[in-house]
Design a protein around this motif. Structure first.
Motif, PDB file in Angstrom:
ATOM      1  N   ASP A   3      -4.041   3.490  12.916  1.00  0.00           N
ATOM      2  CA  ASP A   3      -3.980   2.205  13.611  1.00  0.00           C
ATOM      3  C   ASP A   3      -2.854   1.310  13.105  1.00  0.00           C
ATOM      4  O   ASP A   3      -2.982   0.092  13.070  1.00  0.00           O
ATOM      5  N   GLY A   4      -1.735   1.892  12.667  1.00  0.00           N
ATOM      6  CA  GLY A   4      -0.601   1.106  12.200  1.00  0.00           C
ATOM      7  C   GLY A   4      -0.813   0.453  10.850  1.00  0.00           C
ATOM      8  O   GLY A   4      -0.056  -0.422  10.465  1.00  0.00           O
ATOM      9  N   GLN A   5      -1.861   0.841  10.149  1.00  0.00           N
ATOM     10  CA  GLN A   5      -2.138   0.241   8.852  1.00  0.00           C
ATOM     11  C   GLN A   5      -1.441   1.021   7.749  1.00  0.00           C
ATOM     12  O   GLN A   5      -1.364   2.245   7.794  1.00  0.00           O
ATOM     13  N   LEU A   6      -0.932   0.279   6.767  1.00  0.00           N
ATOM     14  CA  LEU A   6      -0.295   0.881   5.602  1.00  0.00           C
ATOM     15  C   LEU A   6      -1.125   0.583   4.369  1.00  0.00           C
ATOM     16  O   LEU A   6      -1.662  -0.509   4.229  1.00  0.00           O
ATOM     17  N   LEU A   7      -1.213   1.545   3.499  1.00  0.00           N
ATOM     18  CA  LEU A   7      -1.756   1.300   2.164  1.00  0.00           C
ATOM     19  C   LEU A   7      -0.529   1.039   1.298  1.00  0.00           C
ATOM     20  O   LEU A   7       0.263   1.951   1.042  1.00  0.00           O
ATOM     21  N   ILE A   8      -0.349  -0.185   0.895  1.00  0.00           N
ATOM     22  CA  ILE A   8       0.883  -0.596   0.223  1.00  0.00           C
ATOM     23  C   ILE A   8       1.190   0.287  -0.978  1.00  0.00           C
ATOM     24  O   ILE A   8       2.308   0.773  -1.122  1.00  0.00           O
ATOM     25  N   LEU A  13       5.079   1.248  -2.069  1.00  0.00           N
ATOM     26  CA  LEU A  13       5.561   1.018  -3.427  1.00  0.00           C
ATOM     27  C   LEU A  13       6.143   2.286  -4.050  1.00  0.00           C
ATOM     28  O   LEU A  13       5.562   3.361  -3.954  1.00  0.00           O
ATOM     29  N   ASP A  14       7.303   2.122  -4.654  1.00  0.00           N
ATOM     30  CA  ASP A  14       8.043   3.180  -5.346  1.00  0.00           C
ATOM     31  C   ASP A  14       8.645   4.230  -4.408  1.00  0.00           C
ATOM     32  O   ASP A  14       9.175   5.231  -4.876  1.00  0.00           O
ATOM     33  N   ARG A  15       8.598   4.003  -3.098  1.00  0.00           N
ATOM     34  CA  ARG A  15       9.257   4.914  -2.164  1.00  0.00           C
ATOM     35  C   ARG A  15      10.753   4.610  -2.156  1.00  0.00           C
ATOM     36  O   ARG A  15      11.171   3.461  -2.270  1.00  0.00           O
ATOM     37  N   ASP A  30       8.398  -4.014  -4.577  1.00  0.00           N
ATOM     38  CA  ASP A  30       7.310  -4.920  -4.215  1.00  0.00           C
ATOM     39  C   ASP A  30       7.420  -5.190  -2.725  1.00  0.00           C
ATOM     40  O   ASP A  30       8.391  -4.791  -2.088  1.00  0.00           O
ATOM     41  N   VAL A  31       6.426  -5.868  -2.175  1.00  0.00           N
ATOM     42  CA  VAL A  31       6.451  -6.243  -0.769  1.00  0.00           C
ATOM     43  C   VAL A  31       6.113  -7.726  -0.644  1.00  0.00           C
ATOM     44  O   VAL A  31       5.462  -8.300  -1.520  1.00  0.00           O
ATOM     45  N   GLU A  32       6.563  -8.313   0.425  1.00  0.00           N
ATOM     46  CA  GLU A  32       6.222  -9.696   0.743  1.00  0.00           C
ATOM     47  C   GLU A  32       5.206  -9.659   1.873  1.00  0.00           C
ATOM     48  O   GLU A  32       5.427  -9.005   2.893  1.00  0.00           O
ATOM     49  N   LEU A  33       4.082 -10.335   1.682  1.00  0.00           N
ATOM     50  CA  LEU A  33       2.995 -10.333   2.657  1.00  0.00           C
ATOM     51  C   LEU A  33       2.849 -11.693   3.319  1.00  0.00           C
ATOM     52  O   LEU A  33       3.205 -12.721   2.747  1.00  0.00           O
ATOM     53  N   GLU A  34       2.271 -11.668   4.534  1.00  0.00           N
ATOM     54  CA  GLU A  34       2.009 -12.897   5.281  1.00  0.00           C
ATOM     55  C   GLU A  34       0.621 -12.759   5.893  1.00  0.00           C
ATOM     56  O   GLU A  34       0.307 -11.715   6.478  1.00  0.00           O
ATOM     57  N   TYR A  41      -3.459  -9.098   6.252  1.00  0.00           N
ATOM     58  CA  TYR A  41      -2.082  -9.454   5.911  1.00  0.00           C
ATOM     59  C   TYR A  41      -1.148  -8.448   6.555  1.00  0.00           C
ATOM     60  O   TYR A  41      -1.520  -7.308   6.812  1.00  0.00           O
ATOM     61  N   ARG A  42       0.078  -8.882   6.798  1.00  0.00           N
ATOM     62  CA  ARG A  42       1.087  -7.947   7.294  1.00  0.00           C
ATOM     63  C   ARG A  42       2.289  -8.003   6.361  1.00  0.00           C
ATOM     64  O   ARG A  42       2.590  -9.040   5.770  1.00  0.00           O
ATOM     65  N   VAL A  43       2.949  -6.873   6.228  1.00  0.00           N
ATOM     66  CA  VAL A  43       4.143  -6.777   5.400  1.00  0.00           C
ATOM     67  C   VAL A  43       5.300  -7.369   6.196  1.00  0.00           C
ATOM     68  O   VAL A  43       5.554  -6.953   7.329  1.00  0.00           O
ATOM     69  N   VAL A  44       5.994  -8.345   5.620  1.00  0.00           N
ATOM     70  CA  VAL A  44       7.135  -8.952   6.315  1.00  0.00           C
ATOM     71  C   VAL A  44       8.465  -8.541   5.705  1.00  0.00           C
ATOM     72  O   VAL A  44       9.496  -8.626   6.365  1.00  0.00           O
ATOM     73  N   ALA A  45       8.444  -8.082   4.445  1.00  0.00           N
ATOM     74  CA  ALA A  45       9.698  -7.686   3.810  1.00  0.00           C
ATOM     75  C   ALA A  45       9.436  -6.721   2.663  1.00  0.00           C
ATOM     76  O   ALA A  45       8.383  -6.760   2.030  1.00  0.00           O
ATOM     77  N   LEU A  46      10.432  -5.865   2.426  1.00  0.00           N
ATOM     78  CA  LEU A  46      10.439  -4.985   1.266  1.00  0.00           C
ATOM     79  C   LEU A  46      11.343  -5.618   0.227  1.00  0.00           C
ATOM     80  O   LEU A  46      12.409  -6.153   0.563  1.00  0.00           O
ATOM     81  N   LEU A  47      10.942  -5.577  -1.018  1.00  0.00           N
ATOM     82  CA  LEU A  47      11.707  -6.175  -2.106  1.00  0.00           C
ATOM     83  C   LEU A  47      12.121  -5.079  -3.071  1.00  0.00           C
ATOM     84  O   LEU A  47      11.312  -4.222  -3.428  1.00  0.00           O
TER      85      LEU A  47
END
Length: 121
Positions: A3-8, A13-15, A30-34, A41-47
């Motif tokens: 369903d488009g869900q990611l396990l962070i 992480l570390d990919r 890391d990731v930025e969440l909103e 929450y949804r991931v808005v950016a990769l750090l």
């Protein structure tokens, strides 16, 4: 991923992050969440970058990693083309403002590894 869900921790992480040509950019540190408003929450950016990794690690090791004040890079999710065994961007590496340490490592270390530049392709 269902369903488009990611396990962070599992999917992101570390990919390794690669550009549209398959050139290495860095790793997802890391990731930025909103918040979405419905309790999710949804991931808005990769750090990525030394500063981000240092903050994630924390403690004495994090302070050591932060010592040379390495930069960081924020990649918004609208530039993510695919998430698989690595994260593929829809951009070329040249358009990204890579931290100085990452740029130096790419030119002087990674670029000298046989096969790192995909010569066979």
């Amino acid at each position: 991923m269902t369903d488009g869900q990611l396990l962070i921790e599992f999917h992101l992480l570390d990919r390794q992050i690669v550009d549209i040509d398959g050139r290495m950019i860095g790793k997802v540190d890391d990731v930025e969440l909103e918040p979405t408003g419905d309790g999710h929450y949804r991931v808005v950016a990769l750090l990525t970058g030394g500063r981000v990794l240092a903050e994630r690690v924390g403690g004495l090791l994090g302070r050591f990693l932060r010592w040379p004040r390495p930069g960081s890079l924020r990649i918004t999710c609208d530039h993510v083309l695919e998430v698989g065994n690595h994260v593929t961007l829809s951009l070329h590496a040249e358009v990204l403002d890579l931290p100085p340490l990452e740029s130096w490592l790419r030119r002087h270390v990674i670029g000298r590894i046989p096969g790192a530049r995909h010569e066979s392709q």
